[in-house]
Motif scaffolding. Structure first.
Motif, mmCIF file in Angstrom:
data_model
loop_
_atom_site.group_PDB
_atom_site.id
_atom_site.type_symbol
_atom_site.label_atom_id
_atom_site.label_comp_id
_atom_site.label_asym_id
_atom_site.label_seq_id
_atom_site.Cartn_x
_atom_site.Cartn_y
_atom_site.Cartn_z
ATOM 1 N N SER A 1 60.727 32.212 43.399
ATOM 2 C CA SER A 1 59.917 32.545 42.226
ATOM 3 C C SER A 1 60.771 33.075 41.078
ATOM 4 O O SER A 1 60.411 32.923 39.910
ATOM 5 N N LYS A 2 61.916 33.687 41.381
ATOM 6 C CA LYS A 2 62.796 34.194 40.320
ATOM 7 C C LYS A 2 63.309 33.056 39.439
ATOM 8 O O LYS A 2 63.506 33.237 38.239
ATOM 9 N N LEU A 3 63.521 31.896 40.051
ATOM 10 C CA LEU A 3 63.977 30.749 39.272
ATOM 11 C C LEU A 3 62.895 30.319 38.292
ATOM 12 O O LEU A 3 63.179 30.018 37.133
ATOM 13 N N ARG A 4 61.659 30.314 38.742
ATOM 14 C CA ARG A 4 60.542 29.983 37.847
ATOM 15 C C ARG A 4 60.450 30.971 36.694
ATOM 16 O O ARG A 4 60.268 30.597 35.531
ATOM 17 N N ASP A 5 60.599 32.251 36.997
ATOM 18 C CA ASP A 5 60.395 33.286 35.996
ATOM 19 C C ASP A 5 61.561 33.413 35.018
ATOM 20 O O ASP A 5 61.377 33.832 33.872
ATOM 21 N N CYS A 10 57.704 12.584 46.238
ATOM 22 C CA CYS A 10 59.123 12.252 46.054
ATOM 23 C C CYS A 10 60.008 13.246 46.798
ATOM 24 O O CYS A 10 59.933 14.456 46.551
ATOM 25 N N GLU A 11 60.858 12.738 47.663
ATOM 26 C CA GLU A 11 61.738 13.609 48.443
ATOM 27 C C GLU A 11 62.713 14.371 47.551
ATOM 28 O O GLU A 11 63.149 15.463 47.899
ATOM 29 N N SER A 12 63.073 13.779 46.442
ATOM 30 C CA SER A 12 64.081 14.392 45.565
ATOM 31 C C SER A 12 63.495 15.416 44.601
ATOM 32 O O SER A 12 64.250 16.088 43.891
ATOM 33 N N ALA A 13 62.158 15.550 44.552
ATOM 34 C CA ALA A 13 61.524 16.338 43.493
ATOM 35 C C ALA A 13 61.962 17.804 43.504
ATOM 36 O O ALA A 13 62.267 18.375 42.454
ATOM 37 N N LYS A 14 61.982 18.421 44.681
ATOM 38 C CA LYS A 14 62.317 19.848 44.747
ATOM 39 C C LYS A 14 63.761 20.091 44.309
ATOM 40 O O LYS A 14 64.051 21.027 43.554
ATOM 41 N N GLU A 15 64.667 19.258 44.792
ATOM 42 C CA GLU A 15 66.071 19.391 44.376
ATOM 43 C C GLU A 15 66.204 19.113 42.882
ATOM 44 O O GLU A 15 66.977 19.787 42.177
ATOM 45 N N LEU A 47 55.220 23.863 41.901
ATOM 46 C CA LEU A 47 56.417 23.534 41.124
ATOM 47 C C LEU A 47 57.602 23.134 41.997
ATOM 48 O O LEU A 47 58.688 22.870 41.484
ATOM 49 N N GLY A 48 57.400 23.107 43.317
ATOM 50 C CA GLY A 48 58.496 22.753 44.202
ATOM 51 C C GLY A 48 59.541 23.837 44.322
ATOM 52 O O GLY A 48 60.713 23.551 44.582
ATOM 53 N N LEU A 49 59.127 25.098 44.138
ATOM 54 C CA LEU A 49 60.071 26.218 44.124
ATOM 55 C C LEU A 49 59.725 27.270 45.173
ATOM 56 O O LEU A 49 59.911 28.469 44.952
ATOM 57 N N GLU A 50 59.221 26.843 46.318
ATOM 58 C CA GLU A 50 58.883 27.801 47.359
ATOM 59 C C GLU A 50 60.078 28.699 47.675
ATOM 60 O O GLU A 50 61.194 28.227 47.858
#
Length: 245
Positions: free
Chosen positions: A80-84, A41-46, A74-77
């Protein structure tokens, strides 16, 4: 996902216009096998980024399910701070043991290996996974059930009367859901405790932790409607465990 992003935008506008009077329902979205969604899905990362950064204020929450928590999965390349900072990471089963090995925490690894299926990691802290139970206010009499509204009436368009326990005054109540009294309803979100877990909790209690503290910190419970019954439940379990030993 595009519709979800549009909803966030609209709720943000509505919230600004309404100010403190703004209200809306809370929404939880579970993204199963997120890596596949990110690939397809193109929209997944956003979608992941905007839900994580802006979802809380507009009461939109997400649960991401993946085999591992790399930023790529997780689509967060590059973020990583956002994930954490925006997510709580829960590791179940073998994934929890693998995580303990990654942390090189031998004690944690041993606890997970001996604790059974209910033991897991929450942000690298040992935890007991709640046992899934049916909706606490209802109990199915048979496999076939009749839906009821919030007052306990059957959702069939008919005119059957119900009493204050949700029982129909019809002679045949097969296939209905009986509304339980609060004291009879099963307690929600309580884990199934192994003997080892009970011994651990009893030891903590003997060391000075109160029943309330054990419920909050060791079993992940929160204070609410059934708090008093949960305190009584754990007290009885620990007392029973003590007498048996």
């Amino acid at each position: 996902m595009q519709a979800d992003l549009a909803t966030i935008e609209q709720r943000t506008i509505d919230r600004k216009q309404a100010g403190n009077s703004w209200q809306t329902e809370q929404t939880l979205i579970v993204a199963e096998e997120l890596p596949a969604l990110v690939d397809e899905c193109e929209s997944a990362k956003e979608w992941v980024r905007k839900q994580a950064k802006r979802g809380r204020r507009v009461k939109r929450f997400i649960c991401l399910v993946a085999q591992n928590d790399t930023v790529a999965n997780l689509g967060l390349e590059g973020d990583s701070k956002l994930r954490d900072s925006c997510f709580v990471r829960v590791y179940l089963g073998q994934s929890a043991i693998d995580r303990a090995k990654q942390l090189k925490d031998t004690q944690l690894m041993q606890a997970l290996e001996s604790g059974g299926k209910q033991v897991c990691l929450v942000d690298d802290i040992l935890a007991v996974r709640p046992r899934l139970q049916p909706f606490p206010q209802f109990q199915a009499k048979e496999d076939a059930v009749t839906p009821r509204n919030s007052q306990g009436s059957e959702v069939t368009g008919g005119s059957k009367k119900t009493d204050n326990r949700g029982e129909s005054d019809s002679a045949d109540n097969s296939g209905t859901l009986a509304l339980l009294e609060p004291s009879e309803a099963p307690l929600p979100n309580l884990p199934e405790l192994s003997e080892q877990t009970l011994r651990y909790l009893r030891q903590k209690h003997q060391e000075g932790k109160s029943i309330q503290q054990l419920l909050l910190t060791e079993l992940g419970q929160t204070k609410g409607r059934h708090w008093g019954r949960k305190v009584a439940w754990l007290t009885a379990l620990l007392e029973e465990n003590t007498s048996e030993n």
